[in-house]
Enzyme design. Structure first.
Site, mmCIF file in Angstrom:
data_model
loop_
_atom_site.group_PDB
_atom_site.id
_atom_site.type_symbol
_atom_site.label_atom_id
_atom_site.label_comp_id
_atom_site.label_asym_id
_atom_site.label_seq_id
_atom_site.Cartn_x
_atom_site.Cartn_y
_atom_site.Cartn_z
ATOM 1 N N GLU A 414 -57.631 -19.862 15.663
ATOM 2 C CA GLU A 414 -57.565 -19.600 14.124
ATOM 3 C C GLU A 414 -58.927 -19.318 13.472
ATOM 4 O O GLU A 414 -58.969 -19.764 12.164
ATOM 5 C CB GLU A 414 -56.887 -21.172 13.557
ATOM 6 C CG GLU A 414 -55.564 -21.323 14.104
ATOM 7 C CD GLU A 414 -54.581 -20.199 13.973
ATOM 8 O OE1 GLU A 414 -54.759 -19.152 12.863
ATOM 9 O OE2 GLU A 414 -53.899 -19.794 14.791
HETATM 10 C C1 FAD Z 1 -55.410 -21.711 23.987
HETATM 11 C C2 FAD Z 1 -55.611 -20.627 23.141
HETATM 12 C C3 FAD Z 1 -54.518 -20.077 22.292
HETATM 13 C C4 FAD Z 1 -54.305 -19.196 21.228
HETATM 14 N N1 FAD Z 1 -53.333 -18.812 20.574
HETATM 15 C C5 FAD Z 1 -53.267 -17.821 19.857
HETATM 16 C C6 FAD Z 1 -52.335 -17.336 19.349
HETATM 17 O O1 FAD Z 1 -51.446 -18.180 19.266
HETATM 18 N N2 FAD Z 1 -52.206 -16.141 18.276
HETATM 19 C C7 FAD Z 1 -53.401 -15.277 18.430
HETATM 20 O O2 FAD Z 1 -53.271 -14.336 17.758
HETATM 21 N N3 FAD Z 1 -54.519 -15.832 19.072
HETATM 22 C C8 FAD Z 1 -54.435 -16.967 19.791
HETATM 23 N N4 FAD Z 1 -55.842 -17.236 20.346
HETATM 24 C C9 FAD Z 1 -57.090 -16.251 20.443
HETATM 25 C C10 FAD Z 1 -57.989 -17.083 19.412
HETATM 26 O O3 FAD Z 1 -57.423 -16.749 18.296
HETATM 27 C C11 FAD Z 1 -59.148 -16.099 19.691
HETATM 28 O O4 FAD Z 1 -59.696 -16.558 20.884
HETATM 29 C C12 FAD Z 1 -60.427 -16.347 18.479
HETATM 30 O O5 FAD Z 1 -59.888 -15.839 17.137
HETATM 31 C C13 FAD Z 1 -61.820 -15.824 18.772
HETATM 32 O O6 FAD Z 1 -61.626 -14.833 19.502
HETATM 33 P P1 FAD Z 1 -62.429 -14.186 20.814
HETATM 34 O O7 FAD Z 1 -61.973 -15.315 21.856
HETATM 35 O O8 FAD Z 1 -61.977 -12.761 21.037
HETATM 36 O O9 FAD Z 1 -63.724 -14.727 20.471
HETATM 37 P P2 FAD Z 1 -64.922 -13.366 19.791
HETATM 38 O O10 FAD Z 1 -64.317 -12.939 18.718
HETATM 39 O O11 FAD Z 1 -65.547 -12.836 21.113
HETATM 40 O O12 FAD Z 1 -66.112 -14.548 19.471
HETATM 41 C C14 FAD Z 1 -67.044 -15.000 20.413
HETATM 42 C C15 FAD Z 1 -68.314 -15.624 19.776
HETATM 43 O O13 FAD Z 1 -68.906 -14.722 18.829
HETATM 44 C C16 FAD Z 1 -68.880 -15.072 17.431
HETATM 45 N N5 FAD Z 1 -68.461 -14.136 16.750
HETATM 46 C C17 FAD Z 1 -67.738 -12.876 16.843
HETATM 47 N N6 FAD Z 1 -67.741 -11.968 15.911
HETATM 48 C C18 FAD Z 1 -68.676 -12.710 14.856
HETATM 49 C C19 FAD Z 1 -69.352 -12.042 13.951
HETATM 50 N N7 FAD Z 1 -68.893 -10.879 13.360
HETATM 51 N N8 FAD Z 1 -70.304 -12.755 13.165
HETATM 52 C C20 FAD Z 1 -70.661 -13.822 13.878
HETATM 53 N N9 FAD Z 1 -70.222 -14.301 15.010
HETATM 54 C C21 FAD Z 1 -69.312 -13.649 15.596
HETATM 55 C C22 FAD Z 1 -67.896 -16.288 17.367
HETATM 56 O O14 FAD Z 1 -68.027 -16.997 16.382
HETATM 57 C C23 FAD Z 1 -67.809 -16.835 18.860
HETATM 58 O O15 FAD Z 1 -68.852 -17.799 18.865
HETATM 59 C C24 FAD Z 1 -55.702 -18.387 21.555
HETATM 60 C C25 FAD Z 1 -56.767 -18.612 22.035
HETATM 61 C C26 FAD Z 1 -56.779 -19.917 22.637
HETATM 62 C C27 FAD Z 1 -57.921 -19.959 23.892
#
Ligand code: FAD
Length: 556
Positions: A414
């Site tokens: 989220e």
């Molecule tokens: C158990 C679980 C349940 C989930 N359930 C759902 C679901 O039901 N539906 C759904 O759609 N998704 C779901 N997700 C996905 C989740 O919403 C994402 O993992 C989350 O939004 C972060 O995206 P990412 O993992 O790609 O991290 P990334 O976007 O790769 O981020 C990695 C790091 O980089 C930082 N970062 C990234 N971009 C920036 C920026 N522009 N500026 C500063 N810092 C940045 C982030 O803060 C973080 O610390 C789920 C994930 C898990 C693990």
């Protein structure tokens, strides 16, 4: 005085809000405690051990989930805050949040599903065409059908605009969806005959929102599976009882929700509820972990004079510090969550347009703060509870290590904490001209007289430091890197101020009951350290990028 600002005003709006008196709250919370003891306690550790499995293309949930979901819906828990005209009970969101907290404290993995379904119902109510609404809304409200939120993809996590799933309009007015969604919570299961995926996909107009059911009705009135497959269930750190799925959509049939190209904006109805819920989940897990630690500290004997029996570890100052710190985090953040829930209801239902708009602005300010700090509290308090239990806490004999694992996700999904911090800086301070902060400070300062001396001074200092940090970050607007380096600390400072406000109300409680004394002590504990805590975090928030610039030295 109501502990939660705005609650009296909400009750005065009348209707079912007016009827939601203390007795209603007591009865509802008693009922959910009983549901938790009967249906959730038995499945929490078992679900963690069993996990979810892909069998013949369908997700199999841990034993006991089917019965728990059947009881949950039969007892009407899913209809709590749904409007009366949708066969709901029309109760305030603050009560639904308290119910969710109890569910999450008992079994956070199971608790993911009700949140998804409730949030999807709100989305369908707000944006679906009447024909879709008529079919889906009553079934989502009753929990007969379930839902997911499908945003994330391999290359689109925080960076949602990079999503690649495509939607093409069919001749019959429906859409054909093709792509792969990642990490979808409860992406598949057989608890309900239908699951509606609330999904973002790209159209010619931009990013649009769709309802994509896993089962569809064909022209002959027969049902058939939509072209959606579960490609994988993720192995993960915690929440093993909640399946996190990679879903393939191969020309799956879906229906547009809201205007073409306005998907992300429209999805915010669901996202707002999910972000509130992520904070509540953190508080629910924290509260459960704290209860275990408090009981343990009064049973475990270690230390004291060797000539006498060992004393309870609760007698040691360091253990008392850990328990007070935890109680203070739980009670102040729970109160912030209640404040957010009341503002959300006022933003939707207040009749006076000025008050409605103020509630909406305050909600936008508080939401990223509560999502992040509530979520963080789940992990931190579980970690502290584990420390109180010592070696026992690290073993599976006690539930605390599971709480710690389950809670870790709340600051990632989220919207990560980093993204929430940027939202607060860019959207609230820069674009929103600090309007939410101004309302927050005005209301928080009105409660300062509830406390005196050091307690009042702590809150005053924190609010001033927050105001000062906002002004200085606003001045850095033309040097975004300077400001963004302090965004996380700024959010933390805003969190201290939000919990500080609630702490003044808790500390000001005069009821001489065990519960009243506990709440008051939690508030006072927070306020006594508030100035020192705020000074340190303020310094980090406004220090600019000087320290971050050292990052270049990490390069090979
Ligand atoms: C158990 C679980 C349940 C989930 N359930 C759902 C679901 O039901 N539906 C759904 O759609 N998704 C779901 N997700 C996905 C989740 O919403 C994402 O993992 C989350 O939004 C972060 O995206 P990412 O993992 O790609 O991290 P990334 O976007 O790769 O981020 C990695 C790091 O980089 C930082 N970062 C990234 N971009 C920036 C920026 N522009 N500026 C500063 N810092 C940045 C982030 O803060 C973080 O610390 C789920 C994930 C898990 C693990």
């Amino acid at each position: 005085m109501e502990l939660t600002p705005g609650l009296s005003r909400l009750r005065r709006l009348g209707g079912s809000f007016g009827e939601a008196d203390r007795d209603t709250f007591k009865a509802v919370l008693g009922g959910i405690m009983q549901f938790g003891a009967e249906c959730l306690d038995p499945i929490n550790a078992r679900g963690d051990a069993q996990g979810c499995h892909l069998v013949d293309g369908r997700v199999q949930l841990p034993a006991g989930y089917t019965e728990a979901w059947a009881s949950y819906t039969a007892q009407g828990w899913s209809t709590l805050e749904m409007p009366v005209e949708m066969n709901g009970q029309g109760l305030p969101l603050i009560l639904a949040a308290q119910v969710q907290e109890i569910i999450d404290g008992r079994c956070a993995a199971f608790g993911m599903l009700p949140v998804l379904v409730r949030s999807a119902a709100k989305l369908v109510a707000a944006h679906a065409e009447p024909a879709i609404r008529e079919v889906w809304l009553p079934r989502l409200c009753s929990g007969e059908w379930a839902a997911t939120i499908c945003i994330s993809e391999a290359d689109a996590g925080s960076d949602v605009p990079r999503l690649r799933t495509k939607a093409v309009r069919d001749v019959d007015g429906a859409w054909s969806i093709t792509g792969e969604k990642m990490w979808i919570s409860f992406g598949d299961h057989t608890l309900t005959p239908r699951i509606g995926h609330c999904l973002l996909a790209r159209t010619e107009a931009g990013i649009s929102l769709f309802l994509v059911p896993n089962v569809i009705d064909d022209d002959a009135g027969e049902t058939r599976p939509n072209t959606i497959s579960v490609r994988r269930i993720e192995e993960k750190m915690g929440l093993h009882g909640s399946p996190t799925c990679a879903l393939g959509f191969d020309g799956a049939k879906g229906w547009l929700l809201g205007e073409d190209g306005q998907g992300l904006q429209n999805l915010f109805v669901m996202i707002t509820n999910m972000r509130l819920s992520a904070g509540v989940q953190g508080v629910g897990i924290a509260s459960a972990a704290f209860d275990v630690a408090l009981d343990y500290a009064h049973e475990r004997r270690q230390g004291g004079a060797i000539s006498a029996p060992a004393v309870h570890i609760a007698e040691h100052a360091d253990v008392q510090r850990m328990l007070l710190e935890s109680a203070s985090r739980v009670h102040t953040l729970r109160s912030v969550g209640h404040l957010v829930a009341v503002q959300a209801d006022l933003a939707a239902h207040e009749v006076d347009p000025t008050e409605r708009s103020r509630a909406q602005t305050l909600l936008q300010w508080l939401l990223p703060i509560f999502k992040t700090e509530g979520g963080r509290c789940g992990f931190d308090v579980s970690s502290t509870a584990l420390q109180v239990l010592g070696g026992a806490g690290y073993t599976r004999e006690w539930p605390v290590e599971q709480y710690l694992r389950d809670a870790r996700i709340a600051t990632i999904y989220e919207g990560t904490s980093g993204i929430q911090a940027l939202d607060l800086l860019r959207r609230q301070i820069w674009r929103g001209k600090s309007a939410g902060l101004a309302i927050f400070l005005e209301q928080a300062r009105m409660d300062l007289d509830l406390v005196a001396g050091d307690l009042r001074a702590g809150a005053c200092a924190c609010y001033e430091l927050l105001q000062d940090a906002a002004t200085r970050l606003n001045e850095m607007r033309d040097a975004p890197r300077e400001a963004e380096a302090g965004a996380g600390s700024f959010l933390e400072l805003a969190g201290l101020a939000a919990t500080g406000w609630m702490a003044t109300r808790l500390a000001g409680m005069t009821s001489d009951t065990p519960e009243g004394r506990r709440l008051s002590a939690s508030g006072r504990y927070h306020l006594l350290a508030l100035k020192d805590d705020a000074v340190a975090v303020h310094a980090a928030a406004v220090s600019g990028a000087r320290r971050i610039d050292l990052f270049d030295s990490l390069k090979a």
